[in-house]
Design a protein around this motif. Structure first.
Motif, PDB file in Angstrom:
ATOM      1  N   ALA A  86     -24.295 -78.253  -2.133  1.00 47.73           N
ATOM      2  CA  ALA A  86     -23.390 -78.560  -3.238  1.00 47.73           C
ATOM      3  C   ALA A  86     -21.985 -78.877  -2.731  1.00 47.73           C
ATOM      4  O   ALA A  86     -21.295 -79.727  -3.292  1.00 47.73           O
ATOM      5  CB  ALA A  86     -23.350 -77.388  -4.214  1.00 47.73           C
ATOM      6  N   GLU A  89     -21.294 -82.523  -2.038  1.00 46.43           N
ATOM      7  CA  GLU A  89     -21.273 -83.450  -3.168  1.00 46.43           C
ATOM      8  C   GLU A  89     -19.856 -83.576  -3.714  1.00 46.43           C
ATOM      9  O   GLU A  89     -19.265 -82.589  -4.153  1.00 46.43           O
ATOM     10  CB  GLU A  89     -22.222 -82.970  -4.261  1.00 46.43           C
ATOM     11  N   SER A  92     -18.174 -81.655  -6.892  1.00 47.35           N
ATOM     12  CA  SER A  92     -18.880 -80.425  -7.271  1.00 47.35           C
ATOM     13  C   SER A  92     -17.912 -79.248  -7.265  1.00 47.35           C
ATOM     14  O   SER A  92     -16.837 -79.296  -6.648  1.00 47.35           O
ATOM     15  CB  SER A  92     -20.029 -80.144  -6.301  1.00 47.35           C
ATOM     16  N   LYS A  93     -18.286 -78.203  -7.945  1.00 45.96           N
ATOM     17  CA  LYS A  93     -17.462 -76.992  -7.989  1.00 45.96           C
ATOM     18  C   LYS A  93     -17.177 -76.498  -6.577  1.00 45.96           C
ATOM     19  O   LYS A  93     -16.034 -76.181  -6.236  1.00 45.96           O
ATOM     20  CB  LYS A  93     -18.178 -75.906  -8.796  1.00 45.96           C
TER      21      LYS A  93
END
Length: 109
Positions: A86, A89, A92-93
């Motif tokens: 993640a 990305e 993303s957070k």
């Protein structure tokens, strides 16, 4: 003058408060039982892939006070691969948290 009903309500409230305290203590124990790994950028005293069992040491809590984003990149070990993916990305957070921590690391001089 209090009535029997008032006393019963007070007893019930005390039992509920005690039950809530026990639940909160159990949640803290469960959180401490989870082994966490830090997947964010290196800091002076906190390195990527540092592993923590039984809670966080004081120096990590101090970093979290200064940069709350760090808490978001302390993940359970079994979520390491997903967190790493993640973070790659854009938007993303995890990527945003990582950038926030990098900014904090630059100001940590």
């Amino acid at each position: 003058m209090s009535t029997r009903r008032d006393k019963q309500i007070d007893v019930n409230r005390a039992a509920e408060a005690e039950s809530t305290d026990v639940k909160e203590a159990q949640e803290v124990q469960e959180q401490q039982a989870v082994t966490l790994i830090y997947v964010g950028p290196n800091l002076k005293t906190l390195q990527k892939y540092s592993v923590f069992q039984n809670g966080l040491p004081a120096y990590v809590d101090e970093h979290i006070e200064k940069c709350p984003a760090i808490r978001g990149l302390l993940v359970p070990v079994d979520q390491l691969a997903a967190a790493e993916q993640a973070a790659k990305e854009i938007g993303s957070k995890e990527a945003i948290l990582s950038q926030t921590i990098s900014d904090y690391a630059g100001s940590e001089q």
